[in-house]
Scaffold this active site. Sequence first.
Site, PDB file in Angstrom:
ATOM      1  CE  LYS A   1     110.163  73.318  16.481  1.00 40.19           C
ATOM      2  NZ  LYS A   1     109.393  73.539  14.755  1.00 40.19           N
TER       3      LYS A   1
ATOM      4  CB  SER B   1     112.166  71.020  13.707  1.00 44.53           C
ATOM      5  OG  SER B   1     110.815  71.347  13.625  1.00 44.53           O
TER       6      SER B   1
ATOM      7  CB  SER C   1     108.127  70.860  11.700  1.00 41.26           C
ATOM      8  OG  SER C   1     108.482  70.624  11.762  1.00 41.26           O
TER       9      SER C   1
END
Length: 457
Positions: A75, A150, A174
């Site tokens: 990420k 996210s 997330s």
Amino acid sequence: MTDTAVSIAEAVRTGRISASTSVHACLERIAAGNPKLNAFVAVHTERALAEAEAVDARVKAGEALPLAGVPVAVKDTIWVKGCRVTQGSALFADFVAPAHAIAVERLRAAGAVVVGMANSSEFACKGVTTNRLFGPTKHPMDPRLTPGGSSGGPAVAVAAGLVPLALGTDAGGSSRRPPAHVGVVGFKPSFGAIPYGPGFAEPFTGLAVMAPIARSVADAALLFEALAGPDPRDPDSAAVLPAGADVTTPTVAYSPRFGLDTPVDDDVAAAVDRAVERLAAAGWRVVRRDPVWPAGADETALMPLQHAGLAAIHGATFRADPTRFDPDVGAQIERGLTLDGAAVAGALRLSGEVARALAAFLLDVDLLIGPTTPCVAWSFDRLGPETIGGVPVPPRAHAAFTPLFNHARVPAISIPCGTGRDGLPVGLQIAAARGHDRRLLAAAAAAERILAGGSPS
């Protein structure tokens, strides 16, 4: 579609394939598939191939590498030394990480190869994966839809078969909600089970974890085992317990709304009900029981912690030039700047009460299960669906069922459990007591087999 992480690592260790072959094939998949999805925001082609060659040399030298030659997406909020890491923010558009996060160090030590950075919302603070640097990540089944956020970039990279594994973060869901929306596995370990940092200043004090994302529980567990364990650089890091007792017939509390007064779409409720019925038929001892939360405990009451954290880190920059921020994140910073100390202290106190309430609840059952999200994926140009369960809802209603497990500091996992409208994936969320990560993973693997039509063991 990629092979599993387990099979790739075994094939590289035994010499049936090379790490270089594995990574080269992965890079070809990314080149072919990523332009339509925007899952990756940076691909480290030359670096990844060089790392793969180094892994091959380590294997030939006799090193035992549990993730030998496995390509991994990271990420775009997690530090990878020498690489651009932006948090999806214009403030960090040119930032180059000066060090590896401990989790990335452990990835590489285990023989994995980081092939690139996967998209995130700005500062990982939105429930959809879009930002002004890179734009939206698209759902692999329908480009009109969002995978949520996210960690939408990592989840889509796995779901689309670009990589077998991804490393996300999770401070409120997330890395459970996006996997649920795209039909893969997202595992939030106990707080501290995987060391956190070094990295960016973190608005989610005491909540955020490194989170494996995979297409199977076995692959998620493989990644977890490579990353877990304390490190003196993270004073919150701690050891987790062995798997312990047999988990093929656990005692499970099924809570269709996790004790919250929030709507759920009928298609999601039906898919989760069917999954729970199959688990019960396979011998799981299922009881209908809701956790009893402290009065007023929901995401809205706890969000001052995120808003105040953002304001503490970015408030001065926001005051000087708010145009440098995603407007949705800017609105959170504005709210944080208006909070007084009593409001933040009240949210911190409530967070602790949530942890104690769930710890008490889990003394009587092995697991708590229910939906990961109350809805399937929605249009990528909206923060959330306008209605859930047939009633109008605020933009964060889609996120209702994940944050309390962060505040409780317990492990929680989302596994696919069927489909809802238009064939879109639905996730089943399973939680266990803090420190029982391995027991949860074993139970989730059993559930995965049952829901796929196999036996629990």
